[in-house]
Write a protein that holds these residues in place. Structure first.
Motif, PDB file in Angstrom:
ATOM      1  N   LEU A 181      33.801  32.608  30.379  1.00 58.84           N
ATOM      2  CA  LEU A 181      33.499  31.265  29.895  1.00 58.84           C
ATOM      3  C   LEU A 181      31.994  31.039  29.791  1.00 58.84           C
ATOM      4  O   LEU A 181      31.506  30.548  28.765  1.00 58.84           O
ATOM      5  CB  LEU A 181      34.120  30.216  30.818  1.00 58.84           C
ATOM      6  N   THR A 182      31.262  31.410  30.825  1.00 55.57           N
ATOM      7  CA  THR A 182      29.812  31.169  30.799  1.00 55.57           C
ATOM      8  C   THR A 182      29.127  32.037  29.753  1.00 55.57           C
ATOM      9  O   THR A 182      28.175  31.593  29.104  1.00 55.57           O
ATOM     10  CB  THR A 182      29.176  31.382  32.184  1.00 55.57           C
ATOM     11  N   GLU A 183      29.613  33.246  29.562  1.00 54.71           N
ATOM     12  CA  GLU A 183      29.038  34.099  28.523  1.00 54.71           C
ATOM     13  C   GLU A 183      29.327  33.506  27.140  1.00 54.71           C
ATOM     14  O   GLU A 183      28.465  33.492  26.262  1.00 54.71           O
ATOM     15  CB  GLU A 183      29.583  35.523  28.625  1.00 54.71           C
ATOM     16  N   HIS A 184      30.533  33.000  26.954  1.00 55.79           N
ATOM     17  CA  HIS A 184      30.895  32.397  25.672  1.00 55.79           C
ATOM     18  C   HIS A 184      29.986  31.214  25.329  1.00 55.79           C
ATOM     19  O   HIS A 184      29.471  31.133  24.211  1.00 55.79           O
ATOM     20  CB  HIS A 184      32.359  31.937  25.680  1.00 55.79           C
TER      21      HIS A 184
ATOM     22  N   MET B 249      19.821  31.502  35.772  1.00 53.44           N
ATOM     23  CA  MET B 249      20.457  31.159  37.046  1.00 53.44           C
ATOM     24  C   MET B 249      21.692  32.032  37.252  1.00 53.44           C
ATOM     25  O   MET B 249      22.345  32.423  36.279  1.00 53.44           O
ATOM     26  CB  MET B 249      20.914  29.699  37.051  1.00 53.44           C
ATOM     27  N   LEU B 250      21.994  32.291  38.498  1.00 53.16           N
ATOM     28  CA  LEU B 250      23.239  32.985  38.825  1.00 53.16           C
ATOM     29  C   LEU B 250      24.416  32.103  38.422  1.00 53.16           C
ATOM     30  O   LEU B 250      24.363  30.874  38.563  1.00 53.16           O
ATOM     31  CB  LEU B 250      23.308  33.283  40.315  1.00 53.16           C
ATOM     32  N   ILE B 251      25.478  32.718  37.943  1.00 54.85           N
ATOM     33  CA  ILE B 251      26.656  31.971  37.483  1.00 54.85           C
ATOM     34  C   ILE B 251      27.140  30.988  38.544  1.00 54.85           C
ATOM     35  O   ILE B 251      27.472  29.853  38.233  1.00 54.85           O
ATOM     36  CB  ILE B 251      27.794  32.937  37.084  1.00 54.85           C
ATOM     37  N   GLY B 252      27.168  31.433  39.781  1.00 54.92           N
ATOM     38  CA  GLY B 252      27.659  30.579  40.862  1.00 54.92           C
ATOM     39  C   GLY B 252      26.815  29.335  41.084  1.00 54.92           C
ATOM     40  O   GLY B 252      27.278  28.372  41.686  1.00 54.92           O
ATOM     41  N   ASN B 253      25.590  29.332  40.582  1.00 56.06           N
ATOM     42  CA  ASN B 253      24.712  28.173  40.759  1.00 56.06           C
ATOM     43  C   ASN B 253      24.856  27.140  39.655  1.00 56.06           C
ATOM     44  O   ASN B 253      24.285  26.058  39.764  1.00 56.06           O
ATOM     45  CB  ASN B 253      23.256  28.620  40.854  1.00 56.06           C
ATOM     46  N   TRP B 254      25.571  27.463  38.578  1.00 56.30           N
ATOM     47  CA  TRP B 254      25.685  26.472  37.511  1.00 56.30           C
ATOM     48  C   TRP B 254      27.072  26.342  36.899  1.00 56.30           C
ATOM     49  O   TRP B 254      27.386  25.330  36.281  1.00 56.30           O
ATOM     50  CB  TRP B 254      24.652  26.731  36.408  1.00 56.30           C
ATOM     51  N   SER B 255      27.941  27.328  37.077  1.00 51.47           N
ATOM     52  CA  SER B 255      29.260  27.255  36.441  1.00 51.47           C
ATOM     53  C   SER B 255      30.083  26.087  36.980  1.00 51.47           C
ATOM     54  O   SER B 255      30.837  25.463  36.225  1.00 51.47           O
ATOM     55  CB  SER B 255      30.012  28.570  36.615  1.00 51.47           C
TER      56      SER B 255
ATOM     57  N   LEU C 101      42.400  26.614  33.959  1.00 52.99           N
ATOM     58  CA  LEU C 101      42.499  27.879  33.225  1.00 52.99           C
ATOM     59  C   LEU C 101      41.343  28.827  33.520  1.00 52.99           C
ATOM     60  O   LEU C 101      41.364  29.974  33.075  1.00 52.99           O
ATOM     61  CB  LEU C 101      42.544  27.590  31.720  1.00 52.99           C
ATOM     62  N   CYS C 102      40.334  28.368  34.252  1.00 52.20           N
ATOM     63  CA  CYS C 102      39.146  29.185  34.530  1.00 52.20           C
ATOM     64  C   CYS C 102      39.172  29.647  35.984  1.00 52.20           C
ATOM     65  O   CYS C 102      39.163  28.816  36.900  1.00 52.20           O
ATOM     66  CB  CYS C 102      37.886  28.386  34.233  1.00 52.20           C
ATOM     67  N   VAL C 103      39.202  30.951  36.185  1.00 54.36           N
ATOM     68  CA  VAL C 103      39.329  31.519  37.525  1.00 54.36           C
ATOM     69  C   VAL C 103      38.213  32.523  37.810  1.00 54.36           C
ATOM     70  O   VAL C 103      37.544  33.002  36.905  1.00 54.36           O
ATOM     71  CB  VAL C 103      40.702  32.212  37.711  1.00 54.36           C
ATOM     72  N   HIS C 104      38.047  32.814  39.088  1.00 55.53           N
ATOM     73  CA  HIS C 104      37.103  33.857  39.504  1.00 55.53           C
ATOM     74  C   HIS C 104      37.635  35.229  39.088  1.00 55.53           C
ATOM     75  O   HIS C 104      38.808  35.368  38.738  1.00 55.53           O
ATOM     76  CB  HIS C 104      36.920  33.830  41.035  1.00 55.53           C
ATOM     77  N   GLN C 105      36.796  36.244  39.191  1.00 51.83           N
ATOM     78  CA  GLN C 105      37.185  37.610  38.828  1.00 51.83           C
ATOM     79  C   GLN C 105      38.412  38.072  39.622  1.00 51.83           C
ATOM     80  O   GLN C 105      39.201  38.866  39.132  1.00 51.83           O
ATOM     81  CB  GLN C 105      36.032  38.591  39.076  1.00 51.83           C
ATOM     82  N   ASN C 106      38.577  37.573  40.858  1.00 53.84           N
ATOM     83  CA  ASN C 106      39.710  37.990  41.684  1.00 53.84           C
ATOM     84  C   ASN C 106      40.976  37.178  41.414  1.00 53.84           C
ATOM     85  O   ASN C 106      41.982  37.336  42.083  1.00 53.84           O
ATOM     86  CB  ASN C 106      39.351  37.936  43.170  1.00 53.84           C
TER      87      ASN C 106
END
Length: 185
Positions: A49-52, A63-69, A91-96
């Motif tokens: 999602l963040t890359e899109h 910024m690291l994804i975890g700091n803004w997603s 619908l948006c989940v972590h890699q795990n």
């Protein structure tokens, strides 16, 4: 040489205020999540999602994804709530495959039990999304499902924590809770 800005336009590397970037990214994320909901059991990761949104908008952040997603998804959740929309951010989940505890705090247009298992809650909310947008629902309307990675992890954890059954040494069947074989009495 001046340090590169944290959030910037790809075209000229000029700085962009993070709030301005969020204003660009929120509708893109919203649309991406609706597109994701169009496929039964579809979901996306924070990374996808963040890359899109960065690729599509031409605005990136260092910024690291975890700091803004989370900020992005919170704004998307608010937009969805304001529009009376189903909980798209489910619908948006972590890699795990997990949803993340922040999901409980996100605005939603549906009631939420704060004691609920957050991943099971998100699975139920994803089903609402599929029922609204997916054209490939099963005939029975579908059911809430954990993401495959999470379902597998929970299955392994459940299997690993259960001791093997006690068997009758003569008949090799599982003993009852009393420890007595039903064929031996």
């Amino acid at each position: 040489m001046a340090p590169a800005p944290g959030t910037y336009r790809v075209s000229d590397e000029s700085g962009v205020a993070f709030s301005e970037a969020l204003n660009l990214w929120v509708p893109l994320a919203y649309d991406w999540l609706i597109k994701t909901a169009q496929r039964y059991n579809g979901w996306t990761t924070y990374l996808e999602l963040t890359e899109h949104v960065q690729q599509t908008s031409g605005v990136r952040t260092r910024m690291l994804i975890g700091n803004w997603s989370g900020k992005l998804l919170e704004r998307v959740a608010q937009l969805a709530t304001d529009r009376g929309e189903v909980p798209l951010t489910s619908l948006c989940v972590h890699q795990n495959g997990t949803i993340g505890i922040g999901y409980l705090r996100a605005p939603k247009s549906v009631d939420v039990d704060p004691a609920a298992d957050v991943d099971e809650l998100a699975a139920a909310h994803r089903l609402l999304c599929y029922k609204k947008y997916a054209s490939d629902l099963p005939a029975d309307g579908g059911k809430p499902e954990l993401t495959p990675k999470l379902a597998e992890a929970r299955s392994r954890r459940t299997t690993a924590s259960r001791p093997p059954p006690k068997l009758c040494p003569v008949h090799y069947i599982e003993l009852s809770i009393t420890g007595v074989c039903s064929l031996c009495d």
